[in-house]
Design a protein around this motif. Structure first.
Motif, short mmCIF file in Angstrom:
data_model
loop_
_atom_site.label_atom_id
_atom_site.label_comp_id
_atom_site.label_asym_id
_atom_site.label_seq_id
_atom_site.Cartn_x
_atom_site.Cartn_y
_atom_site.Cartn_z
N ALA A 151 4.72 41.79 -5.83
CA ALA A 151 4.42 41.62 -4.41
C ALA A 151 5.34 40.58 -3.77
O ALA A 151 5.83 40.76 -2.65
CB ALA A 151 2.96 41.22 -4.23
N ALA A 152 5.60 39.48 -4.49
CA ALA A 152 6.52 38.47 -3.97
C ALA A 152 7.93 39.02 -3.85
O ALA A 152 8.66 38.71 -2.90
CB ALA A 152 6.52 37.24 -4.88
N LEU A 153 8.33 39.87 -4.79
CA LEU A 153 9.66 40.50 -4.73
C LEU A 153 9.75 41.43 -3.53
O LEU A 153 10.78 41.46 -2.84
CB LEU A 153 9.94 41.25 -6.03
CG LEU A 153 11.27 42.02 -6.09
CD1 LEU A 153 12.45 41.07 -5.99
CD2 LEU A 153 11.35 42.85 -7.37
N LEU A 154 8.70 42.20 -3.27
CA LEU A 154 8.71 43.08 -2.11
C LEU A 154 8.81 42.28 -0.81
O LEU A 154 9.53 42.67 0.12
CB LEU A 154 7.44 43.93 -2.09
CG LEU A 154 7.42 45.17 -2.99
CD1 LEU A 154 6.09 45.89 -2.83
CD2 LEU A 154 8.56 46.10 -2.65
N TYR A 155 8.07 41.17 -0.74
CA TYR A 155 8.14 40.33 0.46
C TYR A 155 9.57 39.82 0.67
O TYR A 155 10.10 39.83 1.78
CB TYR A 155 7.18 39.16 0.32
CG TYR A 155 7.21 38.21 1.50
CD1 TYR A 155 6.40 38.44 2.61
CD2 TYR A 155 8.03 37.09 1.51
CE1 TYR A 155 6.42 37.58 3.70
CE2 TYR A 155 8.06 36.24 2.59
CZ TYR A 155 7.25 36.48 3.68
OH TYR A 155 7.29 35.63 4.75
N GLN A 156 10.20 39.39 -0.42
CA GLN A 156 11.57 38.90 -0.30
C GLN A 156 12.51 40.02 0.11
O GLN A 156 13.42 39.83 0.92
CB GLN A 156 12.02 38.30 -1.63
CG GLN A 156 13.47 37.81 -1.62
CD GLN A 156 13.91 37.32 -2.99
OE1 GLN A 156 13.16 37.41 -3.94
NE2 GLN A 156 15.11 36.82 -3.08
N THR A 157 12.30 41.22 -0.44
CA THR A 157 13.17 42.35 -0.11
C THR A 157 13.06 42.73 1.35
O THR A 157 14.05 43.04 2.01
CB THR A 157 12.80 43.55 -1.01
OG1 THR A 157 12.91 43.17 -2.38
CG2 THR A 157 13.72 44.72 -0.74
N ILE A 158 11.82 42.70 1.88
CA ILE A 158 11.61 43.09 3.27
C ILE A 158 12.11 42.03 4.23
O ILE A 158 12.78 42.32 5.22
CB ILE A 158 10.12 43.40 3.50
CG1 ILE A 158 9.71 44.63 2.71
CG2 ILE A 158 9.84 43.60 4.98
CD1 ILE A 158 8.23 44.91 2.74
N PRO A 385 19.43 49.25 -4.29
CA PRO A 385 18.43 49.83 -5.21
C PRO A 385 18.62 49.40 -6.65
O PRO A 385 17.66 49.21 -7.38
CB PRO A 385 18.62 51.34 -5.01
CG PRO A 385 20.00 51.49 -4.43
CD PRO A 385 20.25 50.27 -3.63
N VAL A 386 19.89 49.25 -7.08
CA VAL A 386 20.14 48.87 -8.47
C VAL A 386 19.66 47.44 -8.73
O VAL A 386 18.98 47.16 -9.72
CB VAL A 386 21.64 49.01 -8.81
CG1 VAL A 386 21.92 48.51 -10.22
CG2 VAL A 386 22.07 50.45 -8.67
N SER A 387 19.99 46.53 -7.82
CA SER A 387 19.55 45.14 -8.00
C SER A 387 18.04 45.02 -7.90
O SER A 387 17.42 44.21 -8.62
CB SER A 387 20.22 44.24 -6.96
OG SER A 387 19.89 44.64 -5.64
N PHE A 388 17.40 45.84 -7.04
CA PHE A 388 15.94 45.79 -6.95
C PHE A 388 15.29 46.25 -8.26
O PHE A 388 14.35 45.62 -8.76
CB PHE A 388 15.47 46.68 -5.80
CG PHE A 388 13.98 46.76 -5.66
CD1 PHE A 388 13.27 45.73 -5.06
CD2 PHE A 388 13.27 47.85 -6.15
CE1 PHE A 388 11.88 45.79 -4.93
CE2 PHE A 388 11.89 47.91 -6.03
CZ PHE A 388 11.20 46.88 -5.42
N LEU A 389 15.81 47.35 -8.83
CA LEU A 389 15.27 47.83 -10.10
C LEU A 389 15.52 46.84 -11.22
O LEU A 389 14.70 46.67 -12.13
CB LEU A 389 15.87 49.20 -10.44
CG LEU A 389 15.47 50.36 -9.51
CD1 LEU A 389 16.20 51.62 -9.89
CD2 LEU A 389 13.97 50.58 -9.55
N ALA A 390 16.69 46.17 -11.17
CA ALA A 390 16.99 45.16 -12.19
C ALA A 390 16.01 43.99 -12.09
O ALA A 390 15.49 43.50 -13.11
CB ALA A 390 18.43 44.67 -12.05
N TYR A 396 8.94 42.56 -15.20
CA TYR A 396 8.06 43.19 -16.21
C TYR A 396 8.28 42.57 -17.59
O TYR A 396 7.30 42.27 -18.29
CB TYR A 396 8.34 44.69 -16.25
CG TYR A 396 7.49 45.42 -17.26
CD1 TYR A 396 6.17 45.73 -16.99
CD2 TYR A 396 8.02 45.80 -18.49
CE1 TYR A 396 5.38 46.39 -17.91
CE2 TYR A 396 7.24 46.47 -19.43
CZ TYR A 396 5.92 46.76 -19.13
OH TYR A 396 5.14 47.40 -20.06
N CYS A 397 9.54 42.37 -17.94
CA CYS A 397 9.82 41.77 -19.25
C CYS A 397 9.28 40.34 -19.34
O CYS A 397 8.74 39.93 -20.38
CB CYS A 397 11.33 41.77 -19.51
SG CYS A 397 12.03 43.43 -19.73
#
Length: 452
Positions: A151-158, A385-390, A396-397
């Motif tokens: 969720a924090a990553l999504l906030y930063q992305t947006i 998209p690549v950096s977001f998936l990375a 997750y790891c």
């Protein structure tokens, strides 16, 4: 009307408010002007959100989520609550497998979805799938951490998925001629005066005063101007539409003079300058604020009066927004306020009121077009998209790795935990066997009763 209480009486019968105070006509009292000197600027362009506002109402979301810290704090609270709950359950006796504590602990062990085959194993034994209470606790904990970080990553992305890039380049007259904006200037002199005190608002001065490029022209050829009375004092409004700015410096001056029982005094100025592109009226840039006095007065209440001009300096900054179809928008900026004749002692104001030579307030609006350079603004995406998936895979790891390490440490140091899955299974199997046995005994009794 009689003089207000604590007012200054001059020329025997006339009255005026003390320095820094303005007359309230409704109560016939002098009140201290206590506004805070504050300047606000807006570019008229919002870069942070690139999604349609009708689909995602991000303004309402921002009220509750001002930063990533909100997501991280909520994640920490949920994580600690879950771990404390599971820690508390481990002190509850499972009994014979029929009480609620055993059922809750059993279902927690069934939630072991991340570490079911990664538990403690003796050497040279086949890896078997094991679901333990500790594994279930850490599996859910890892997913709570992962979802919170996601969720924090999504906030930063947006909110911060792109950066604003400014490119400054030299300009020339044709470049400046392409900036066709509607400009509006509103200058309010905070006082008890009215537009009847106004004089001399009809001349525009361009160039540099005293030099060869100085020019005088009627103000009506540059903008439509008017004066209207407000509750705070007379407001000068200048509207230039369309406004093509080529000259670097513009000077517009006016005066307020004494009238019968209405002296030319002021306690501050309010301004609001706006610019709007004619082709795209959606975006409006502005600067507004309140001016009380100069910095040399240490914020003491003052009254402006006298021949020295009060100069309000503004800059006009041309900007080209490449990311908005080459939108050309002028950004007005407040530069400086040079106070003119001002009085902060009652005796000084009394002497000035009885001096006819001081019976005016000179005001000058100085506008400087920063014509040497143009700022080109564009957005560059920093989150593909690549950096977001990375980043997502990394989160997750991290979430799995932290609790896998804790799981290994617990099972390595506490031998009792290594076989806790078999303990719960034995209790459950024993209960099931007892239930089956009781059911068969019940059938036998029923059969004997039937035979008898």
């Amino acid at each position: 009307m009689s003089c207000p209480p604590s007012s200054i009486v001059y020329n025997t019968t006339l009255c005026a408010c003390p320095p820094g105070q303005v007359l309230n006509f409704s109560t016939n009292r002098c009140t201290l002007f206590q506004a805070i000197s504050d300047i606000q600027t807006d570019s008229g362009v919002d870069y942070s959100i690139g999604f349609p506002a009708t689909i995602f109402d991000f303004d309402s979301i921002r009220k509750f989520t001002q930063s990533q810290a909100v997501f991280l704090e909520a994640t920490l609270v949920m994580l600690l609550s879950w771990l404390v709950f599971c820690f508390f359950l481990r002190f509850m006796s499972p009994g014979d497998g029929r009480n609620a504590w055993f059922k809750i602990r059993w279902w927690i062990s069934r939630l072991d979805i991340s570490f079911a085959t990664r538990h403690w194993l003796d050497d040279q034994k086949v890896v078997t799938k094991r679901k333990t209470e500790l594994g279930g606790t850490f599996s859910i904990a890892s997913w709570i951490l992962f979802i919170g970080l996601f969720a924090a990553l999504l906030y930063q992305t947006i909110s911060k998925r792109s950066v604003e890039v400014h490119n400054i380049r030299a300009t020339n007259a044709p470049d400046l001629a392409s900036f066709v904006n509607d400009l509006e200037f509103n200058i309010t002199t905070i006082s008890s005066m009215s537009c009847s005190n106004l004089r001399g608002l009809d001349t525009l001065v361009t160039g540099n005063p005293g030099f060869i490029d100085e020019r005088f022209s009627p103000l009506s050829g540059f903008a439509n101007y008017s004066c209207h009375n407000t509750s705070q004092g007379p407001t000068i409004t200048l509207r230039c539409s369309p406004c093509k700015l080529i000259q670097d410096n513009l000077y517009i001056s006016w005066q307020y003079v004494d009238l019968s029982n209405n002296p030319a005094t002021a306690v501050g100025f309010q301004f609001n300058l706006t610019a709007r592109n004619q082709a795209n009226k959606k975006h409006v840039s502005f600067v507004c604020g309140t001016l009380k006095n100069g910095s040399s007065f240490d914020d003491k209440p003052v009254t402006f009066r006298g021949r020295d001009a009060n100069i309000l300096k503004f800059n006009l900054f041309p900007r080209i927004y490449r990311n908005l179809h080459d939108l050309r928008l002028i950004q007005p900026l407040f530069h400086e306020f040079l106070p003119g004749s001002s009085l902060y002692e009652s005796s000084q104001l009394h002497a000035s009121l009885e001096n006819s030579n001081d019976g005016l307030i000179n005001t000058t609006l100085y506008v400087n077009l920063l014509s040497a350079y143009i700022v080109e603004i564009n957005n560059q995406n920093i989150m593909g998209p690549v950096s977001f998936l990375a980043d997502l895979g990394g989160l997750y790891c991290i979430s799995i790795g932290i609790f896998f390490y804790l799981l290994v440490q617990f099972e390595y140091r506490i031998k009792k935990i290594r076989n806790e899955d078999s303990v719960l299974r034995k209790i459950r199997n024993r209960r099931k066997a007892q239930d089956h046995w009781d059911k068969e005994i019940c059938k036998v009794h029923l059969g004997l009763q039937y035979i008898g």
